[in-house]
Design a protein around this motif. Structure first.
Motif, mmCIF file in Angstrom:
data_model
loop_
_atom_site.group_PDB
_atom_site.id
_atom_site.type_symbol
_atom_site.label_atom_id
_atom_site.label_comp_id
_atom_site.label_asym_id
_atom_site.label_seq_id
_atom_site.Cartn_x
_atom_site.Cartn_y
_atom_site.Cartn_z
ATOM 1 N N VAL A 64 0.855 -1.171 0.000
ATOM 2 C CA VAL A 64 0.000 0.000 0.000
ATOM 3 C C VAL A 64 0.900 1.232 0.000
ATOM 4 O O VAL A 64 1.739 1.389 0.888
ATOM 5 C CB VAL A 64 -0.909 0.015 1.242
ATOM 6 C CG1 VAL A 64 -1.802 1.248 1.230
ATOM 7 C CG2 VAL A 64 -1.739 -1.256 1.305
ATOM 8 N N LEU A 65 0.764 2.059 -1.018
ATOM 9 C CA LEU A 65 1.562 3.275 -1.147
ATOM 10 C C LEU A 65 0.651 4.498 -1.020
ATOM 11 O O LEU A 65 -0.551 4.410 -1.308
ATOM 12 C CB LEU A 65 2.279 3.312 -2.501
ATOM 13 C CG LEU A 65 3.053 2.061 -2.927
ATOM 14 C CD1 LEU A 65 3.732 2.309 -4.289
ATOM 15 C CD2 LEU A 65 4.083 1.653 -1.887
ATOM 16 N N GLY A 66 1.224 5.615 -0.627
ATOM 17 C CA GLY A 66 0.434 6.837 -0.546
ATOM 18 C C GLY A 66 1.137 7.999 -1.204
ATOM 19 O O GLY A 66 2.374 8.092 -1.142
ATOM 20 N N ASN A 67 0.348 8.874 -1.837
ATOM 21 C CA ASN A 67 0.974 10.106 -2.344
ATOM 22 C C ASN A 67 1.364 10.993 -1.149
ATOM 23 O O ASN A 67 1.124 10.625 0.002
ATOM 24 C CB ASN A 67 0.049 10.820 -3.341
ATOM 25 C CG ASN A 67 -1.199 11.413 -2.693
ATOM 26 O OD1 ASN A 67 -1.448 11.216 -1.506
ATOM 27 N ND2 ASN A 67 -1.985 12.124 -3.481
ATOM 28 N N ASP A 68 1.973 12.131 -1.422
ATOM 29 C CA ASP A 68 2.491 12.939 -0.310
ATOM 30 C C ASP A 68 1.384 13.347 0.661
ATOM 31 O O ASP A 68 1.590 13.333 1.880
ATOM 32 C CB ASP A 68 3.194 14.194 -0.850
ATOM 33 C CG ASP A 68 4.572 13.873 -1.414
ATOM 34 O OD1 ASP A 68 5.065 12.749 -1.186
ATOM 35 O OD2 ASP A 68 5.144 14.750 -2.087
ATOM 36 N N VAL A 69 0.226 13.696 0.122
ATOM 37 C CA VAL A 69 -0.876 14.100 0.998
ATOM 38 C C VAL A 69 -1.276 12.933 1.903
ATOM 39 O O VAL A 69 -1.448 13.088 3.114
ATOM 40 C CB VAL A 69 -2.086 14.582 0.174
ATOM 41 C CG1 VAL A 69 -3.267 14.904 1.092
ATOM 42 C CG2 VAL A 69 -1.717 15.799 -0.666
ATOM 43 N N ALA A 70 -1.388 11.776 1.308
ATOM 44 C CA ALA A 70 -1.781 10.585 2.076
ATOM 45 C C ALA A 70 -0.715 10.219 3.097
ATOM 46 O O ALA A 70 -1.009 9.988 4.278
ATOM 47 C CB ALA A 70 -2.026 9.414 1.131
ATOM 48 N N PHE A 71 0.523 10.182 2.637
ATOM 49 C CA PHE A 71 1.599 9.694 3.502
ATOM 50 C C PHE A 71 1.818 10.630 4.686
ATOM 51 O O PHE A 71 2.004 10.185 5.825
ATOM 52 C CB PHE A 71 2.892 9.536 2.703
ATOM 53 C CG PHE A 71 3.969 8.834 3.463
ATOM 54 C CD1 PHE A 71 4.010 7.454 3.514
ATOM 55 C CD2 PHE A 71 4.937 9.553 4.150
ATOM 56 C CE1 PHE A 71 4.999 6.794 4.235
ATOM 57 C CE2 PHE A 71 5.928 8.897 4.874
ATOM 58 C CZ PHE A 71 5.959 7.517 4.912
ATOM 59 N N ASP A 83 -8.553 16.156 1.487
ATOM 60 C CA ASP A 83 -8.717 16.090 0.035
ATOM 61 C C ASP A 83 -7.346 16.092 -0.626
ATOM 62 O O ASP A 83 -6.427 16.781 -0.178
ATOM 63 C CB ASP A 83 -9.530 17.297 -0.463
ATOM 64 C CG ASP A 83 -11.026 17.086 -0.274
ATOM 65 O OD1 ASP A 83 -11.418 16.119 0.413
ATOM 66 O OD2 ASP A 83 -11.792 17.894 -0.821
ATOM 67 N N GLY A 84 -7.236 15.349 -1.683
ATOM 68 C CA GLY A 84 -5.954 15.213 -2.370
ATOM 69 C C GLY A 84 -5.253 13.915 -2.014
ATOM 70 O O GLY A 84 -4.307 13.513 -2.687
ATOM 71 N N THR A 85 -5.725 13.263 -0.962
ATOM 72 C CA THR A 85 -5.182 11.957 -0.592
ATOM 73 C C THR A 85 -5.431 10.940 -1.707
ATOM 74 O O THR A 85 -6.548 10.843 -2.218
ATOM 75 C CB THR A 85 -5.874 11.441 0.699
ATOM 76 O OG1 THR A 85 -5.413 12.199 1.815
ATOM 77 C CG2 THR A 85 -5.606 9.966 0.933
ATOM 78 N N ILE A 86 -4.392 10.231 -2.067
ATOM 79 C CA ILE A 86 -4.568 9.058 -2.932
ATOM 80 C C ILE A 86 -3.766 7.906 -2.334
ATOM 81 O O ILE A 86 -2.583 8.059 -2.023
ATOM 82 C CB ILE A 86 -4.102 9.274 -4.381
ATOM 83 C CG1 ILE A 86 -4.670 10.577 -4.961
ATOM 84 C CG2 ILE A 86 -4.538 8.090 -5.257
ATOM 85 C CD1 ILE A 86 -4.226 10.852 -6.400
ATOM 86 N N ILE A 87 -4.431 6.796 -2.168
ATOM 87 C CA ILE A 87 -3.794 5.593 -1.652
ATOM 88 C C ILE A 87 -3.857 4.527 -2.736
ATOM 89 O O ILE A 87 -4.893 4.331 -3.367
ATOM 90 C CB ILE A 87 -4.502 5.124 -0.360
ATOM 91 C CG1 ILE A 87 -4.317 6.184 0.743
ATOM 92 C CG2 ILE A 87 -3.969 3.775 0.090
ATOM 93 C CD1 ILE A 87 -5.123 5.923 1.988
ATOM 94 N N ALA A 88 -2.720 3.869 -2.960
ATOM 95 C CA ALA A 88 -2.633 2.832 -3.999
ATOM 96 C C ALA A 88 -2.357 1.486 -3.348
ATOM 97 O O ALA A 88 -1.541 1.397 -2.427
ATOM 98 C CB ALA A 88 -1.505 3.160 -4.977
ATOM 99 N N ALA A 89 -3.033 0.456 -3.822
ATOM 100 C CA ALA A 89 -2.763 -0.904 -3.361
ATOM 101 C C ALA A 89 -2.300 -1.713 -4.573
ATOM 102 O O ALA A 89 -3.049 -1.886 -5.532
ATOM 103 C CB ALA A 89 -4.008 -1.526 -2.743
ATOM 104 N N MET A 121 -7.685 4.550 -3.876
ATOM 105 C CA MET A 121 -8.695 5.329 -3.171
ATOM 106 C C MET A 121 -8.307 6.793 -3.289
ATOM 107 O O MET A 121 -7.177 7.163 -2.973
ATOM 108 C CB MET A 121 -8.756 4.952 -1.689
ATOM 109 C CG MET A 121 -9.312 3.560 -1.430
ATOM 110 S SD MET A 121 -9.287 3.147 0.348
ATOM 111 C CE MET A 121 -10.518 4.294 0.974
ATOM 112 N N VAL A 122 -9.229 7.603 -3.752
ATOM 113 C CA VAL A 122 -8.981 9.031 -3.959
ATOM 114 C C VAL A 122 -9.940 9.822 -3.079
ATOM 115 O O VAL A 122 -11.152 9.602 -3.140
ATOM 116 C CB VAL A 122 -9.196 9.412 -5.441
ATOM 117 C CG1 VAL A 122 -9.017 10.922 -5.638
ATOM 118 C CG2 VAL A 122 -8.240 8.632 -6.341
ATOM 119 N N LYS A 123 -9.403 10.733 -2.276
ATOM 120 C CA LYS A 123 -10.251 11.534 -1.391
ATOM 121 C C LYS A 123 -10.550 12.873 -2.042
ATOM 122 O O LYS A 123 -9.633 13.665 -2.324
ATOM 123 C CB LYS A 123 -9.543 11.754 -0.048
ATOM 124 C CG LYS A 123 -10.415 12.436 1.016
ATOM 125 C CD LYS A 123 -11.469 11.496 1.555
ATOM 126 C CE LYS A 123 -12.366 12.144 2.615
ATOM 127 N NZ LYS A 123 -11.724 12.230 3.940
#
Lengths: 172, 172
Positions: A64-71, A83-89, A121-123
């Protein structure tokens, strides 16, 4: 102990073959579909949040990886995710490593094999207001899951809001 | 299929409890020890290379991260890894996810539990010339493995050179 229950993981790794979720309820036909249909740019460079292993028929090993906002939200324990969170599986077959097993002297080591799918998953609290602010994407072979698959297997309404309540391990 | 055989993974996750490797041979007492004794700065921000699962007694779930030098070489398929490469293996107990299992309807989902150790491979062809250019580190609870553990369990001489020959999956 904090554990990760990213919805996407629960969808599994056999897109189009395994329908694991109950049909989404409460998603009226007139509502905009909360489905992400384009692969977010640059996800392979995102930072690592967690790993995941599914035994049984799925036999999956992933990350599971996250963009900067997510991480950054994840690291700082900020909930709900902004908002702006994106999580990748990223999911792969869970395959034995013969080289590792030679070292161990027994069959116990598993590594990622063939890729099966990538899920996102995109917030966006405006765009995906009807599903708790979360949009969902599933891609196999670079192509998004078709509408029937997406509608049948993503537990959007019931589960989306819970995704802000759960967390995986953050190893400092 | 390219599989990952990072030496560090093979060392396992029970530092000080499980000695998995044959004693290192050919490492004369007079040679500088190829052991990394300080945790490399910022490793938790590095990019994801692979995941790893050890079944059996180790019962481990982890991730392999690389600094920019490592990750870029990995992505581009550059071998041997250049000096400056650092690869980190983060290990956790492989624990069931009750929340995921409720969704699946059966016990099949595993996530990272308690952390067990963090291991590093550092490429410096001068400093670690005697071990194929690779230095090794093992940290549990923030502390490095002691000299006896390090010496007994790392297959430095025999295996280090092979680490330039093997690769894990890169998912584009």
């Amino acid at each position: 102990m904090k554990q990760f229950t990213l919805l996407l993981i629960a969808v599994g790794t056999m897109a189009g073959l395994v329908i694991l979720m109950a049909p989404a309820r409460g998603h009226a036909d007139g509502e905009p579909a909360p489905f992400v249909t384009e692969i977010p740019h640059g996800y392979r460079d995102w930072r690592w949040i967690s790993s995941a292993h599914e035994a049984g028929n799925l036999n999956s090993l992933g990350a599971v990886l996250g963009n900067d906002v997510a991480f950054n939200a994840f690291r700082e324990g900020k909930l709900p995710y902004p908002d702006g969170t994106i999580i990748a599986a990223l999911h792969y077959r869970n395959v034995p490593s013969e080289e590792n097993n030679k070292v161990f002297g027994q069959a116990q080591s598993f590594v990622p094999g063939a890729p099966t799918n990538i899920q996102f998953m995109v917030k966006d609290s405006t765009k995906y207001a009807a599903t708790g602010g979360w949009g969902f994407g599933h891609f196999a072979g670079g192509k998004p899951g078709d509408a029937a698959f997406m509608k049948s297997c993503f537990p959007c309404h019931e589960k989306a809001k819970a995704s802000d309540l759960v967390f995986t391990r953050y190893a400092p």
